[in-house]
Design a protein around this motif. Structure first.
Motif, PDB file in Angstrom:
ATOM      1  N   TRP A  63       0.834  -1.204   0.000  1.00  0.00           N
ATOM      2  CA  TRP A  63       0.000   0.000   0.000  1.00  0.00           C
ATOM      3  C   TRP A  63       0.867   1.252   0.000  1.00  0.00           C
ATOM      4  O   TRP A  63       0.611   2.219   0.713  1.00  0.00           O
ATOM      5  CB  TRP A  63      -0.988  -0.001   1.171  1.00  0.00           C
ATOM      6  CG  TRP A  63      -2.064  -1.013   1.049  1.00  0.00           C
ATOM      7  CD1 TRP A  63      -2.108  -2.070   0.197  1.00  0.00           C
ATOM      8  CD2 TRP A  63      -3.270  -1.081   1.816  1.00  0.00           C
ATOM      9  NE1 TRP A  63      -3.257  -2.797   0.376  1.00  0.00           N
ATOM     10  CE2 TRP A  63      -3.996  -2.215   1.383  1.00  0.00           C
ATOM     11  CE3 TRP A  63      -3.798  -0.305   2.833  1.00  0.00           C
ATOM     12  CZ2 TRP A  63      -5.212  -2.584   1.915  1.00  0.00           C
ATOM     13  CZ3 TRP A  63      -5.027  -0.666   3.381  1.00  0.00           C
ATOM     14  CH2 TRP A  63      -5.719  -1.793   2.922  1.00  0.00           C
ATOM     15  N   SER A  64       1.915   1.201  -0.816  1.00  0.00           N
ATOM     16  CA  SER A  64       2.775   2.357  -1.031  1.00  0.00           C
ATOM     17  C   SER A  64       2.550   2.890  -2.439  1.00  0.00           C
ATOM     18  O   SER A  64       2.190   2.143  -3.347  1.00  0.00           O
ATOM     19  CB  SER A  64       4.249   1.986  -0.851  1.00  0.00           C
ATOM     20  OG  SER A  64       4.507   1.553   0.469  1.00  0.00           O
ATOM     21  N   LEU A  65       2.766   4.183  -2.604  1.00  0.00           N
ATOM     22  CA  LEU A  65       2.531   4.853  -3.881  1.00  0.00           C
ATOM     23  C   LEU A  65       3.868   5.314  -4.458  1.00  0.00           C
ATOM     24  O   LEU A  65       4.715   5.859  -3.733  1.00  0.00           O
ATOM     25  CB  LEU A  65       1.596   6.048  -3.673  1.00  0.00           C
ATOM     26  CG  LEU A  65       0.909   6.647  -4.901  1.00  0.00           C
ATOM     27  CD1 LEU A  65      -0.043   5.637  -5.521  1.00  0.00           C
ATOM     28  CD2 LEU A  65       0.162   7.921  -4.514  1.00  0.00           C
ATOM     29  N   TYR A  66       4.055   5.102  -5.768  1.00  0.00           N
ATOM     30  CA  TYR A  66       5.293   5.452  -6.452  1.00  0.00           C
ATOM     31  C   TYR A  66       4.966   6.167  -7.769  1.00  0.00           C
ATOM     32  O   TYR A  66       3.851   6.088  -8.269  1.00  0.00           O
ATOM     33  CB  TYR A  66       6.112   4.201  -6.800  1.00  0.00           C
ATOM     34  CG  TYR A  66       6.458   3.295  -5.652  1.00  0.00           C
ATOM     35  CD1 TYR A  66       7.707   3.354  -5.042  1.00  0.00           C
ATOM     36  CD2 TYR A  66       5.537   2.354  -5.190  1.00  0.00           C
ATOM     37  CE1 TYR A  66       8.044   2.503  -4.001  1.00  0.00           C
ATOM     38  CE2 TYR A  66       5.861   1.497  -4.142  1.00  0.00           C
ATOM     39  CZ  TYR A  66       7.114   1.569  -3.554  1.00  0.00           C
ATOM     40  OH  TYR A  66       7.430   0.727  -2.521  1.00  0.00           O
ATOM     41  N   TRP A  67       5.985   6.811  -8.328  1.00  0.00           N
ATOM     42  CA  TRP A  67       5.880   7.270  -9.707  1.00  0.00           C
ATOM     43  C   TRP A  67       7.185   6.981 -10.417  1.00  0.00           C
ATOM     44  O   TRP A  67       8.259   6.953  -9.812  1.00  0.00           O
ATOM     45  CB  TRP A  67       5.509   8.751  -9.797  1.00  0.00           C
ATOM     46  CG  TRP A  67       6.596   9.726  -9.465  1.00  0.00           C
ATOM     47  CD1 TRP A  67       6.968  10.172  -8.234  1.00  0.00           C
ATOM     48  CD2 TRP A  67       7.455  10.407 -10.401  1.00  0.00           C
ATOM     49  NE1 TRP A  67       7.996  11.070  -8.312  1.00  0.00           N
ATOM     50  CE2 TRP A  67       8.317  11.237  -9.641  1.00  0.00           C
ATOM     51  CE3 TRP A  67       7.584  10.397 -11.783  1.00  0.00           C
ATOM     52  CZ2 TRP A  67       9.286  12.047 -10.226  1.00  0.00           C
ATOM     53  CZ3 TRP A  67       8.548  11.202 -12.371  1.00  0.00           C
ATOM     54  CH2 TRP A  67       9.385  12.012 -11.598  1.00  0.00           C
ATOM     55  N   ILE A  68       7.111   6.719 -11.714  1.00  0.00           N
ATOM     56  CA  ILE A  68       8.273   6.383 -12.519  1.00  0.00           C
ATOM     57  C   ILE A  68       8.369   7.311 -13.710  1.00  0.00           C
ATOM     58  O   ILE A  68       7.363   7.625 -14.351  1.00  0.00           O
ATOM     59  CB  ILE A  68       8.230   4.902 -12.976  1.00  0.00           C
ATOM     60  CG1 ILE A  68       9.467   4.552 -13.809  1.00  0.00           C
ATOM     61  CG2 ILE A  68       6.961   4.600 -13.765  1.00  0.00           C
ATOM     62  CD1 ILE A  68       9.594   3.078 -14.125  1.00  0.00           C
ATOM     63  N   ASP A  69       9.586   7.777 -13.981  1.00  0.00           N
ATOM     64  CA  ASP A  69       9.878   8.559 -15.182  1.00  0.00           C
ATOM     65  C   ASP A  69      10.281   7.564 -16.267  1.00  0.00           C
ATOM     66  O   ASP A  69      11.314   6.893 -16.164  1.00  0.00           O
ATOM     67  CB  ASP A  69      11.019   9.537 -14.896  1.00  0.00           C
ATOM     68  CG  ASP A  69      11.280  10.479 -16.059  1.00  0.00           C
ATOM     69  OD1 ASP A  69      11.035  10.087 -17.216  1.00  0.00           O
ATOM     70  OD2 ASP A  69      11.733  11.610 -15.815  1.00  0.00           O
ATOM     71  N   LEU A  70       9.480   7.449 -17.302  1.00  0.00           N
ATOM     72  CA  LEU A  70       9.719   6.438 -18.326  1.00  0.00           C
ATOM     73  C   LEU A  70      10.950   6.748 -19.184  1.00  0.00           C
ATOM     74  O   LEU A  70      11.511   5.842 -19.803  1.00  0.00           O
ATOM     75  CB  LEU A  70       8.487   6.294 -19.217  1.00  0.00           C
ATOM     76  CG  LEU A  70       7.219   5.802 -18.510  1.00  0.00           C
ATOM     77  CD1 LEU A  70       6.063   5.723 -19.498  1.00  0.00           C
ATOM     78  CD2 LEU A  70       7.446   4.456 -17.847  1.00  0.00           C
ATOM     79  N   LYS A  71      11.384   7.988 -19.222  1.00  0.00           N
ATOM     80  CA  LYS A  71      12.579   8.325 -19.988  1.00  0.00           C
ATOM     81  C   LYS A  71      13.841   7.806 -19.307  1.00  0.00           C
ATOM     82  O   LYS A  71      14.743   7.282 -19.956  1.00  0.00           O
ATOM     83  CB  LYS A  71      12.672   9.842 -20.175  1.00  0.00           C
ATOM     84  CG  LYS A  71      11.661  10.412 -21.157  1.00  0.00           C
ATOM     85  CD  LYS A  71      11.905  11.906 -21.361  1.00  0.00           C
ATOM     86  CE  LYS A  71      10.962  12.476 -22.406  1.00  0.00           C
ATOM     87  NZ  LYS A  71      11.183  13.935 -22.615  1.00  0.00           N
ATOM     88  N   THR A  72      13.916   7.961 -17.987  1.00  0.00           N
ATOM     89  CA  THR A  72      15.116   7.585 -17.246  1.00  0.00           C
ATOM     90  C   THR A  72      14.979   6.259 -16.501  1.00  0.00           C
ATOM     91  O   THR A  72      15.977   5.667 -16.109  1.00  0.00           O
ATOM     92  CB  THR A  72      15.472   8.681 -16.232  1.00  0.00           C
ATOM     93  OG1 THR A  72      14.427   8.777 -15.244  1.00  0.00           O
ATOM     94  CG2 THR A  72      15.617  10.033 -16.928  1.00  0.00           C
ATOM     95  N   GLY A  73      13.729   5.825 -16.260  1.00  0.00           N
ATOM     96  CA  GLY A  73      13.502   4.620 -15.468  1.00  0.00           C
ATOM     97  C   GLY A  73      13.593   4.855 -13.978  1.00  0.00           C
ATOM     98  O   GLY A  73      13.483   3.908 -13.185  1.00  0.00           O
ATOM     99  N   ALA A  74      13.772   6.103 -13.560  1.00  0.00           N
ATOM    100  CA  ALA A  74      13.888   6.420 -12.129  1.00  0.00           C
ATOM    101  C   ALA A  74      12.534   6.274 -11.449  1.00  0.00           C
ATOM    102  O   ALA A  74      11.514   6.756 -11.954  1.00  0.00           O
ATOM    103  CB  ALA A  74      14.409   7.839 -11.945  1.00  0.00           C
ATOM    104  N   VAL A  75      12.538   5.601 -10.292  1.00  0.00           N
ATOM    105  CA  VAL A  75      11.319   5.382  -9.513  1.00  0.00           C
ATOM    106  C   VAL A  75      11.443   6.113  -8.182  1.00  0.00           C
ATOM    107  O   VAL A  75      12.469   6.000  -7.502  1.00  0.00           O
ATOM    108  CB  VAL A  75      11.077   3.880  -9.266  1.00  0.00           C
ATOM    109  CG1 VAL A  75       9.823   3.672  -8.424  1.00  0.00           C
ATOM    110  CG2 VAL A  75      10.964   3.130 -10.586  1.00  0.00           C
ATOM    111  N   LYS A  76      10.405   6.857  -7.810  1.00  0.00           N
ATOM    112  CA  LYS A  76      10.408   7.558  -6.523  1.00  0.00           C
ATOM    113  C   LYS A  76       9.172   7.166  -5.731  1.00  0.00           C
ATOM    114  O   LYS A  76       8.066   7.065  -6.277  1.00  0.00           O
ATOM    115  CB  LYS A  76      10.435   9.077  -6.732  1.00  0.00           C
ATOM    116  CG  LYS A  76      11.783   9.606  -7.171  1.00  0.00           C
ATOM    117  CD  LYS A  76      11.842  11.116  -7.049  1.00  0.00           C
ATOM    118  CE  LYS A  76      13.242  11.628  -7.387  1.00  0.00           C
ATOM    119  NZ  LYS A  76      13.332  13.097  -7.220  1.00  0.00           N
TER     120      LYS A  76
END
Length: 454
Positions: A63-76
Motif C-alpha cells: 500500500w505504497s505509492l510510487y511514480w516512474i519517469d519512463l525516460k530515465t527509469g527512475a522510480v520515486k
C-alpha cells in the motif's frame, strides 16, 4: 493494462521474468516492450499515466505509492499507508494534474480517516489538502488546473472500521466538494445576482456614439484574451495549462457542490467544469464485505455542470465507466454489456455495444497451471502477514511441491497441489478454489431436516 493519453503506448505489469515488472509496449503490437524493474514489495497495480504520456504513478502490495519517469527509469516513492487491511477495502488512489507536475492521492491517518494530499514532482514533497476530520476519497483535477474535486463523508468513521462487527448494518453518506487551487480565482459557486438591468442603464449605453461603444467592446475582448494568461497576484505570465496551488488558506477554499448526500463513487471529469460520478444503492457494510469486494450493480451515472450548476442522470444500470483522455468518449460496463459511445447527452444501455462474445483466446492449460502455481507461491511470499512465514522454509516448499506440476490433469489437481503447499503455513482463513473446468457437475438438491407447524 492502461492506454497512454497520446494513444501510442500501453502499460501493464508482467511476471514474464519470474518477478513482476512494468512493461510499456506500442499499442499496435509492433516492436519490443520496454521493461522496468520497480523494486517495490513484489506486486503492483493501479497504474495511471500522466497527461504528457511520460510518467506513470502506481501502487504496490505494501500500500505504497510510487511514480516512474519512463525516460530515465527512475522510480520515486511518494507515501505509504500507516495501516494495512483487507485488499478489498484498499484506499490508495492517485490522479495527475493536467500539467503532469502534481499527483493528488489519498492516505489514511493513524485514526483511520482518509486525507487528500498533493505531491509536487519538482519538490519531491507532499502537502495536505484536507485536515483529516472527515473521510475523503477520489481526488481528481479539473482539466483547467483551477480546481480539485473529491468525495467526502462526515459519518463514515464508524462504518469504515471493517473489523468491528457492530457496524455491519450501518451506512455512510457522501457529498461532492471542490477546492479552488489559486487564491486569486473567484468562488465558482458564489451566488449570482438576480437583478435586471434598469432602463436608464440600457438607455445610456444606447446613446453612446457607435465608435465609443465599439472601442469599449474591443477593450473587453482584449482583456478577456489576456486575463487567463496572467496571474493576478504577481502579474507574471502563466502557461495556460499550468497548475498552480496556493497552500496559504487552501482549507478555506473548499466548497460543497449543491448536491444532496448519497452513496457516491468513481468521480471523474470530462471537459473543464463537467463532473461525472456514480450513485449506487445504499448497501450496509456487512453485505459489502460478505461479497468479497464485488461492485454493487445498478448505479446511476450523474453529470454535474459547474457553470449551470445543474445535475442530471445520463445513464442507469451500469457498474463502472471510464472517460477517454480526450474527454470525448466513454467506456461503460454493465453486468452483461460493454459499450463505447460519445460523452454527450443521455446514454442508453446497449448504445455503442462491444461484441465481447466474439472474442476468442487460445489457451494452453498446462502452461497456465505452472504460471498459477508459481504466482500463488509469490503471492504468499509477498502478502503473508508474518515475515518468518510461521517458521516455514517457503523456498523449500516451492521445490517440494513443484515436482507435481508435470502430472496435473485438470484444474482441480492444481488446486489440490496449491492447498498442500499452503497448508505448510499452518494458518487459518487460507483457502484455494475456483478456476476453469471442462464441465460443471449437476448438483442434486436434497431435503433438510425440519418440521411443519400448524
Amino acid at each position: 493494462p492502461v492506454w497512454s493519453p497520446d494513444g501510442r503506448l500501453i502499460a501493464y505489469f508482467s511476471g514474464e521474468s519470474g518477478e513482476y515488472e512494468l512493461h510499456v509496449r506500442p499499442q499496435d503490437g509492433k516492436g519490443e516492450a520496454r521493461k522496468y524493474k520497480l523494486g517495490g514489495a513484489g506486486f503492483y497495480d493501479s497504474p495511471v499515466w500522466s497527461p504528457d504520456s511520460q510518467k506513470i504513478v502506481f501502487a504496490d502490495n505494501s500500500w505504497s505509492l510510487y511514480w516512474i519517469d519512463l525516460k530515465t527509469g527512475a522510480v520515486k516513492k511518494i507515501a505509504s499507508e500507516y495501516l494495512l487491511g483487507p485488499a478489498r477495502i484498499r484506499s490508495v488512489y492517485a490522479s495527475w494534474s493536467p500539467d503532469s507536475r502534481w499527483i493528488a492521492y489519498t492516505l489514511n491517518t493513524q485514526t483511520y480517516i482518509q486525507k487528500v494530499f498533493v505531491y509536487s514532482l519538482e519538490k519531491d514533497k507532499s502537502f495536505a489538502v484536507t485536515d483529516g476530520l472527515s473521510e475523503v476519497a477520489e481526488p481528481v483535477f479539473d482539466p483547467s488546473g483551477k480546481y480539485l474535486y473529491f468525495i467526502s463523508s462526515t459519518d463514515a468513521g464508524p462504518v469504515k472500521q471493517w473489523f468491528d462487527m457492530s457496524n455491519a448494518d450501518l451506512r455512510a453518506t457522501y457529498s461532492l466538494y471542490l477546492v479552488v487551487l489559486r487564491k486569486d480565482l473567484p468562488n465558482p459557486l458564489a451566488r449570482e445576482s438576480d437583478e435586471e438591468k434598469g432602463k436608464a442603464e440600457e438607455k445610456a449605453v444606447a446613446e453612446k456614439p457607435g465608435s465609443e461603444v465599439a472601442a469599449e467592446k474591443a477593450k473587453e475582448a482584449v482583456a478577456t484574451k489576456v486575463k487567463p494568461q496572467v496571474a493576478a497576484r504577481t502579474g507574471e505570465e502563466v502557461k495556460k495549462e499550468e497548475t498552480i496551488i496556493d497552500f496559504d488558506g487552501l482549507n478555506q477554499r473548499i466548497l460543497a457542490l449543491p448536491l444532496p448526500a448519497g452513496n457516491y463513487r468513481n468521480l471523474q471529469v470530462g471537459e473543464s467544469g463537467h463532473i461525472y460520478y456514480l450513485e449506487f444503492p445504499y448497501m450496509p457494510l456487512g453485505i459489502s464485505l460478505a461479497q468479497m469486494g464485488e461492485r454493487p450493480t445498478g448505479a446511476k451515472l450523474h453529470h454535474f455542470d459547474l457553470k449551470t450548476r445543474k445535475d442530471e442522470v445520463v445513464m442507469e444500470g451500469i457498474n463502472n465507466y471510464i472517460i477517454s483522455a480526450d474527454k470525448k468518449k466513454i467506456l461503460y460496463a454493465a453486468r452483461d454489456t460493454w459499450g463505447i459511445t460519445n460523452l454527450a447527452g443521455k446514454i442508453q444501455m446497449g448504445q455503442g455495444k462491444i461484441n465481447v462474445e466474439s472474442i476468442e483466446v487460445k489457451i494452453n492449460p498446462p502452461l497456465e497451471w505452472r504460471q498459477i502455481f508459481y504466482e500463488a507461491w509469490r503471492i504468499n511470499r509477498d502478502y503473508f502477514y508474518a515475515t518468518n512465514m510461521h517458521g516455514c522454509d517457503w523456498e523449500a516448499m516451492k521445490k517440494k511441491y513443484e515436482i507435481f506440476l508435470p502430472h496435473l490433469a485438470c484444474r482441480s489437481d492444481l488446486n489440490r497441489v496449491i492447498q498442500w503447499m499452503c497448508s505448510e503455513l499452518a494458518v487459518g482463513h487460507h483457502r484455494v478454489g475456483g478456476g476453469d473446468s471442462p464441465f460443471e457437475p449437476k448438483r442434486v438438491q436434497v431435503g433438510l431436516l425440519g418440521a411443519d407447524y400448524e
